[in-house]
Write an enzyme that holds these catalytic residues in place. Structure first.
Site, mmCIF file in Angstrom:
data_model
loop_
_atom_site.group_PDB
_atom_site.id
_atom_site.type_symbol
_atom_site.label_atom_id
_atom_site.label_comp_id
_atom_site.label_asym_id
_atom_site.label_seq_id
_atom_site.Cartn_x
_atom_site.Cartn_y
_atom_site.Cartn_z
ATOM 1 N N ILE A 123 0.847 -1.190 0.000
ATOM 2 C CA ILE A 123 0.000 0.000 0.000
ATOM 3 C C ILE A 123 0.887 1.246 0.000
ATOM 4 C CG2 ILE A 123 -1.814 1.249 1.245
ATOM 5 C CD1 ILE A 123 -2.594 -1.413 2.535
ATOM 6 N N GLY A 127 5.513 2.682 4.162
ATOM 7 C CA GLY A 127 6.833 2.143 4.464
ATOM 8 C C GLY A 127 7.124 0.882 3.682
ATOM 9 N N LYS A 152 17.100 -2.585 -10.217
ATOM 10 C CA LYS A 152 16.325 -2.519 -8.970
ATOM 11 C C LYS A 152 15.415 -3.742 -8.872
ATOM 12 C CE LYS A 152 16.410 2.504 -9.013
ATOM 13 N NZ LYS A 152 15.637 3.740 -9.215
ATOM 14 N N HIS A 179 1.031 -1.267 -7.630
ATOM 15 C CA HIS A 179 0.389 -1.239 -6.316
ATOM 16 C C HIS A 179 -0.954 -1.990 -6.356
ATOM 17 C CE1 HIS A 179 3.173 1.230 -4.036
ATOM 18 N NE2 HIS A 179 3.293 2.024 -5.086
ATOM 19 N N HIS A 224 3.728 13.464 -1.698
ATOM 20 C CA HIS A 224 4.265 12.710 -2.823
ATOM 21 C C HIS A 224 3.605 13.125 -4.133
ATOM 22 C CE1 HIS A 224 6.777 9.582 -4.327
ATOM 23 N NE2 HIS A 224 5.812 8.757 -4.654
#
Length: 444
Positions: A123, A127, A152, A179, A224
Site C-alpha cells: 500500500i 513504508g 532494482k 500497487h 508525494h
C-alpha cells in the site's frame, strides 16, 4: 372387421412368437415389464441424485461450496471465500492464502524448499518500499536473493530450484499491476507465477502487508503527489475488468497534480488517497468494485468494505505497523521462523510529521473525516497486532534475549527505512506511458 378386433389382431400378430412361449396370462405381464423397468430405473436415478446432493453438501469443502459473489454481497458479515487461494479467478472472491492462525501451528514452517510463496500487498506510503528492500536484501537465507542494482530487481529463488518464493515489487516487479490491491492480487498471483515458471504448481500463499497511521499516511501521499507522483499505471482491476474513467476519474488535468495544495487535494471527492488502506484490503466485488467505492458510496457500502478489510487483514499471515517497527520485526520473524540480518529502524521525524504539525485543527479534522474508515481499520489492526505480539512473547522462552538482539545476524549491509522517500517510488516521470516499451515496463 371391427376396428377394435383389427387392432387386437395386429397386436397378437406382432407378439405371437413370444405369446406362444408363455403360459396363459403371462403375455399381458410381459407387455408391462419394459414400462415397469423404466419406472424403477428413473426412481433409482432420482434416489441416487438426492443422496449425492446430500453427501456433497455434507462433505463439500468451504472453498468449493462457498456462497456466490452475489450472495456474499447480501451477507457482508458472513464473508465466505471460494476456490483455491491465489488462482486467477476474476469474477469471485478468493481466500488470501494461509491465515495467521494456521501459521501458528506448532509444526508449521515457511518452506522455502517446497512451494510456499510470500505475497506482499504494498500500500502506498506505508513504508512498503523500505520493507520490500528488507525482504530481498536483509533476510538470513540459505540462498539470498540476487539483487541487480541497475534494474532494482532481485532474483529470489528457492535453495534448490529457480522457483520464486517471494512475490513483490523488488522480486517480480508489478506483475499484477502497479500497487495491486487485495482484489487484484488474489485473482492474479497464481496465473502470473504459472506463466513465469512455465507450469501450474500447487502452492501455499502467505499474504503480508503494512499499515500506517491514516493521517500521516494521507499527508505523506499528499506530499508525494505534490512532487509529481500519479500512479497512472495502476489497473484498478476488479471482476475481470479494469475500472473505467467514469468509475475512477482523475482529480486533475494535465500530466500530474504537481504543486497541488492540501485544500485542493482534499476537495476531490473521488481522490484515491481517501481511505486507501481500507479499499486496498477489501473485497471490492462486494460493493460493486470501484463504482461502489468512489462515485456511488453509501453508508452501507462503507460498512461492508470496512468489515471486509478487517476480515482480510486478520486472515493474512502477517501484517506490520509502520509506527511499531521493532514489534513488527519480531512478529514477522516469529511467525515465519525467518531472521532479518539488520534491526528495523524507527523514524519518529518524517516529512508528513512536519506537515501535520503545521496544520490547523480544522485541517486535521477534515483529513480525519476523509479517512474515517482507515482510522477504524488502523485501531482494529493495532489491537490485533499487540494481541499477536503478546501471544508470541508468551510462548517464546528466549524472548528477553531475542528482543535485545533483534537483527543481530552476522551479515554486512544495512537497509535503512525512509518512509517518505520518493526516489524509487512510482512518479509521473517514471511511469508516464508514451510508448509500448514504456507501458510494458510495469509488468517486467
Amino acid at each position: 372387421m371391427h376396428p377394435n378386433e383389427m387392432q387386437k389382431s395386429v397386436s397378437v400378430q406382432v407378439d405371437s412368437d413370444f405369446a406362444l412361449l408363455l403360459p396363459s396370462g403371462a403375455y399381458e405381464i410381459k407387455k408391462m415389464e419394459p414400462r415397469s423397468k423404466l419406472r424403477k430405473v428413473i426412481l433409482f436415478c432420482l434416489l441416487l441424485s438426492l443422496f449425492g446432493m446430500v453427501a456433497f453438501g455434507y462433505f463439500c469443502p468451504d472453498q468449493v461450496c462457498a456462497l456466490s459473489a452475489r450472495d456474499r454481497a447480501t451477507e457482508p458479515f458472513a464473508l465466505s471465500y471460494a476456490e483455491a487461494p491465489g488462482r486467477p479467478l476474476p469474477d469471485i472472491i478468493v481466500q488470501p492464502g494461509l491465515s495467521y492462525d494456521e501459521v501458528l501451528h506448532d509444526d508449521f514452517r515457511f518452506d522455502l524448499d517446497a512451494h510456499d510463496v510470500m505475497v506482499f500487498l504494498h500500500i502506498q506510503k506505508t513504508g512498503g518500499t523500505s520493507f520490500g528492500k528488507h525482504l530481498v536484501m536483509d533476510l538470513d537465507l540459505k540462498r539470498p536473493c540476487n539483487c541487480q542494482r541497475a534494474r532494482k530487481r532481485c532474483h529470489c529463488f528457492r535453495p534448490h530450484s529457480n522457483e520464486i518464493w517471494l512475490f513483490s515489487r523488488y522480486s517480480t516487479g508489478w506483475k499484477c499491476g502497479l500497487h495491486a490491491d487485495f482484489t487484484e492480487l488474489t485473482a492474479c498471483v497464481g496465473g502470473e507465477l504459472d506463466r513465469h515458471e512455465g507450469s501450474a504448481v500447487h502452492r501455499r500463499y502467505f499474504y503480508i502487508t503494512l499499515l500506517r497511521e491514516p493521517v500521516s499516511r494521507y499527508l505523506s501521499e499528499f506530499k508525494h503527489v505534490k512532487r509529481g507522483a500519479t500512479w497512472k499505471g495502476s489497473r484498478h482491476w476488479c471482476q475481470g475488468r479494469t475500472a473505467s474513467a467514469l468509475e475512477v476519474p482523475p482529480c486533475y488535468t494535465g500530466e500530474s497534480w504537481r504543486g497541488v495544495t492540501l485544500e485542493e487535494f482534499a476537495a476531490c471527492p473521488w481522490n484515491l488517497a481517501n481511505n486507501r488502506q481500507t479499499r486496498m484490503l477489501a473485497d471490492l466485488a462486494l460493493v460493486g468494485c470501484y463504482n461502489g467505492t468512489l462515485r456511488h458510496r453509501t453508508a452501507d457500502s462503507d460498512r461492508v468494505m470496512l468489515a471486509s478489510a478487517k476480515r482480510n487483514l486478520a486472515a493474512m499471515s502477517y501484517f506490520g505497523l509502520t509506527e511499531y517497527q521493532k514489534i513488527s520485526q519480531y512478529v514477522f520473524e516469529e511467525t515465519f521462523n525467518l531472521r532479518f540480518a539488520v534491526p528495523f529502524t524507527q523514524h519518529n521525524a518524517t516529512v508528513s510529521g512536519a506537515t501535520r504539525a503545521a496544520l490547523s485543527p480544522l485541517q486535521v479534522a477534515r483529513v480525519k473525516r476523509l479517512n474515517s474508515l482507515d482510522l477504524e481499520l488502523y485501531e482494529f489492526a493495532k489491537n490485533l497486532m499487540f494481541k499477536r505480539f503478546e501471544a508470541l512473547k508468551k510462548r517464546d522462552s528466549d524472548f528477553e534475549y531475542r528482543w535485545r538482539h533483534l537483527g543481530e545476524v552476522s551479515r554486512t549491509g544495512v537497509t535503512e527505512f525512509d518512509w517518505d522517500s520518493n526516489l524509487e517510488d512510482a512518479t509521473t516521470e517514471k511511469y508516464r506511458v508514451t510508448g509500448k516499451a514504456q507501458s510494458m515496463e510495469l509488468f517486467t
